[in-house]
Design a protein around this motif. Structure first.
Motif, mmCIF file in Angstrom:
data_model
loop_
_atom_site.group_PDB
_atom_site.id
_atom_site.type_symbol
_atom_site.label_atom_id
_atom_site.label_comp_id
_atom_site.label_asym_id
_atom_site.label_seq_id
_atom_site.Cartn_x
_atom_site.Cartn_y
_atom_site.Cartn_z
ATOM 1 N N PHE A 1 0.840 -1.204 0.000
ATOM 2 C CA PHE A 1 0.000 0.000 0.000
ATOM 3 C C PHE A 1 0.873 1.251 0.000
ATOM 4 N N ARG A 2 1.871 1.264 0.879
ATOM 5 C CA ARG A 2 2.749 2.438 0.982
ATOM 6 C C ARG A 2 3.476 2.724 -0.330
ATOM 7 N N SER A 3 3.959 1.671 -0.982
ATOM 8 C CA SER A 3 4.641 1.858 -2.264
ATOM 9 C C SER A 3 3.689 2.421 -3.309
ATOM 10 N N ALA A 4 2.477 1.849 -3.373
ATOM 11 C CA ALA A 4 1.510 2.316 -4.374
ATOM 12 C C ALA A 4 1.106 3.758 -4.090
ATOM 13 N N ALA A 5 0.950 4.093 -2.797
ATOM 14 C CA ALA A 5 0.573 5.460 -2.427
ATOM 15 C C ALA A 5 1.696 6.435 -2.794
ATOM 16 N N ALA A 6 2.938 6.029 -2.528
ATOM 17 C CA ALA A 6 4.078 6.905 -2.801
ATOM 18 C C ALA A 6 4.297 7.104 -4.300
ATOM 19 N N ALA A 7 3.914 6.117 -5.101
ATOM 20 C CA ALA A 7 4.107 6.225 -6.557
ATOM 21 C C ALA A 7 3.298 7.389 -7.119
ATOM 22 N N GLY A 8 2.126 7.647 -6.530
ATOM 23 C CA GLY A 8 1.378 8.853 -6.908
ATOM 24 C C GLY A 8 0.704 8.785 -8.258
ATOM 25 N N ASP A 9 0.513 7.567 -8.770
ATOM 26 C CA ASP A 9 -0.089 7.467 -10.098
ATOM 27 C C ASP A 9 -1.345 6.593 -10.153
ATOM 28 N N VAL A 10 -1.722 5.974 -9.022
ATOM 29 C CA VAL A 10 -2.886 5.084 -9.062
ATOM 30 C C VAL A 10 -3.856 5.222 -7.886
ATOM 31 N N LEU A 11 -3.352 5.601 -6.723
ATOM 32 C CA LEU A 11 -4.198 5.667 -5.520
ATOM 33 C C LEU A 11 -4.402 7.110 -5.084
ATOM 34 N N ALA A 12 -5.644 7.426 -4.647
ATOM 35 C CA ALA A 12 -5.866 8.747 -4.051
ATOM 36 C C ALA A 12 -5.038 8.885 -2.770
ATOM 37 N N TYR A 13 -4.946 7.815 -2.002
ATOM 38 C CA TYR A 13 -4.138 7.843 -0.774
ATOM 39 C C TYR A 13 -2.695 8.164 -1.134
ATOM 40 N N ASP A 14 -2.081 9.060 -0.375
ATOM 41 C CA ASP A 14 -0.714 9.462 -0.703
ATOM 42 C C ASP A 14 0.266 8.990 0.376
ATOM 43 N N GLU A 15 1.503 9.456 0.268
ATOM 44 C CA GLU A 15 2.576 8.971 1.139
ATOM 45 C C GLU A 15 2.379 9.388 2.597
ATOM 46 N N HIS A 16 1.431 10.264 2.863
ATOM 47 C CA HIS A 16 1.193 10.676 4.247
ATOM 48 C C HIS A 16 0.089 9.862 4.927
ATOM 49 N N THR A 17 -0.422 8.846 4.245
ATOM 50 C CA THR A 17 -1.528 8.064 4.798
ATOM 51 C C THR A 17 -1.097 7.323 6.067
ATOM 52 N N PRO A 18 -1.787 7.535 7.191
ATOM 53 C CA PRO A 18 -1.444 6.790 8.414
ATOM 54 C C PRO A 18 -1.757 5.300 8.240
ATOM 55 N N GLU A 19 -0.966 4.470 8.881
ATOM 56 C CA GLU A 19 -1.148 3.020 8.779
ATOM 57 C C GLU A 19 -2.568 2.605 9.166
ATOM 58 N N GLU A 20 -3.138 3.224 10.211
ATOM 59 C CA GLU A 20 -4.467 2.793 10.670
ATOM 60 C C GLU A 20 -5.551 3.117 9.650
ATOM 61 N N VAL A 21 -5.340 4.176 8.867
ATOM 62 C CA VAL A 21 -6.313 4.518 7.817
ATOM 63 C C VAL A 21 -6.279 3.458 6.714
ATOM 64 N N ALA A 22 -5.070 3.078 6.317
ATOM 65 C CA ALA A 22 -4.927 2.043 5.283
ATOM 66 C C ALA A 22 -5.508 0.718 5.768
ATOM 67 N N ARG A 23 -5.226 0.392 6.998
ATOM 68 C CA ARG A 23 -5.688 -0.883 7.542
ATOM 69 C C ARG A 23 -7.212 -0.936 7.631
ATOM 70 N N LYS A 24 -7.801 0.165 8.014
ATOM 71 C CA LYS A 24 -9.263 0.246 8.125
ATOM 72 C C LYS A 24 -9.920 0.070 6.748
ATOM 73 N N LEU A 25 -9.305 0.660 5.745
ATOM 74 C CA LEU A 25 -9.835 0.523 4.381
ATOM 75 C C LEU A 25 -9.669 -0.886 3.850
ATOM 76 N N TRP A 26 -8.462 -1.441 4.021
ATOM 77 C CA TRP A 26 -8.031 -2.603 3.242
ATOM 78 C C TRP A 26 -8.143 -3.930 3.976
ATOM 79 N N PHE A 27 -8.138 -3.872 5.319
ATOM 80 C CA PHE A 27 -7.840 -5.108 6.042
ATOM 81 C C PHE A 27 -8.852 -5.453 7.125
ATOM 82 N N ASP A 28 -9.411 -4.447 7.779
ATOM 83 C CA ASP A 28 -10.300 -4.706 8.924
ATOM 84 C C ASP A 28 -11.746 -4.832 8.449
ATOM 85 N N PRO A 29 -12.561 -5.637 9.160
ATOM 86 C CA PRO A 29 -13.968 -5.752 8.810
ATOM 87 C C PRO A 29 -14.630 -4.365 8.767
#
Lengths: 163, 163
Positions: B21-49
């Motif tokens: 997720f962090r790599s894709a966010a940092a690439a800046g060409d596919v995800l709205a989420y950027d390199e400043h995305t907190p881990e808990e935000v990514a986890r809530k979106l992608w991983f947690d029920p």
């Protein structure tokens, strides 16, 4: 004469905003959020930062509300999202359009470059008309994406305008 | 031969998913989420029920991931949302399409009636092609809604398919 005063919400307004949200959710014809929505979910969407919330009063009674917030994180954060509720008893007086116009000013002031609505119920003709009068265009249509309480599955619209 | 194994993610997979997720966010060409995305935000979106997360392995290395979750609350909760990441080093082997096909099966099994992508970067031609090959249609276009790291403001697409 336009009988409403539109102002920034304060903490004391949350109960009135939450009551309006609950009514609109229970009606089942305009909001994806339904009657089971927890209060903290509604508050996070509508009232807590990064959302900014405004209310419309008639005399001293809250009869309308809107919020403005970023529609997407990070690289999509220059596009605002807005949500609006007008109490049933004051409909037909131009309040939705007035709230939308104010929200566009607020979004501009906050530095947003555009505003997007993700989920306008296609059968909510008054809303579609009001948003179009405020310069929004339908840029997407989601087939059967909203389960209307009375009509069953109806389309939802994506609407957008630059600021 | 298709060199990947796709399976349900377990708690032990989160660090690998977060790294992707962090790599894709940092690439800046596919995800709205950027390199400043907190881990808990990514986890809530992608991983947690209510999200369900899957990973693709090549040998025992995680090289791809997707999630499926409701796209809207309540009266819009019958439409799923999905997100996909394929590691740069395994691109061009059909993994995105394979992940998408599996996610459609998962969404069907979970009882969803349709699937929607809210924010497909229009310049991400490989993704648009893969999603179209999986039966998705472009149902909306958001002008300049994504700030591409190299290209500046580009359109984002809304894509949709019934299940």
């Amino acid at each position: 004469m336009f009988p409403f005063t539109i102002r920034s919400a304060t903490e004391a307004d949350w109960p009135a905003v939450w009551a309006m949200f609950r009514s609109a959710a229970a009606a089942g014809d305009v909001l994806a959020y339904d009657e089971h929505t927890p209060e903290e979910v509604a508050r996070k969407l509508w009232f807590d930062p990064p959302a900014v919330c405004y209310v419309a009063e008639e005399d001293v009674r809250v009869v309308g509300t809107y919020y403005v917030r970023p529609n997407q994180p990070g690289r999509g954060g220059h596009v605002a999202n807005g949500g609006y509720i007008v109490a049933p008893e004051v409909r037909g007086k131009g309040l939705a359009k007035a709230l939308c116009e104010r929200s566009l000013e607020v979004a501009r002031r906050l530095g947003f470059a555009a505003m997007q609505f993700n989920f306008v119920v296609a059968t909510n003709a008054a809303a579609v008309r009001a948003w179009e009068a405020c310069g929004f265009a339908v840029v997407g249509r989601l087939p059967g994406a909203f389960r209307h309480k009375e009509l069953g599955a109806v389309d939802a619209l994506v609407m957008f305008r630059e600021l």
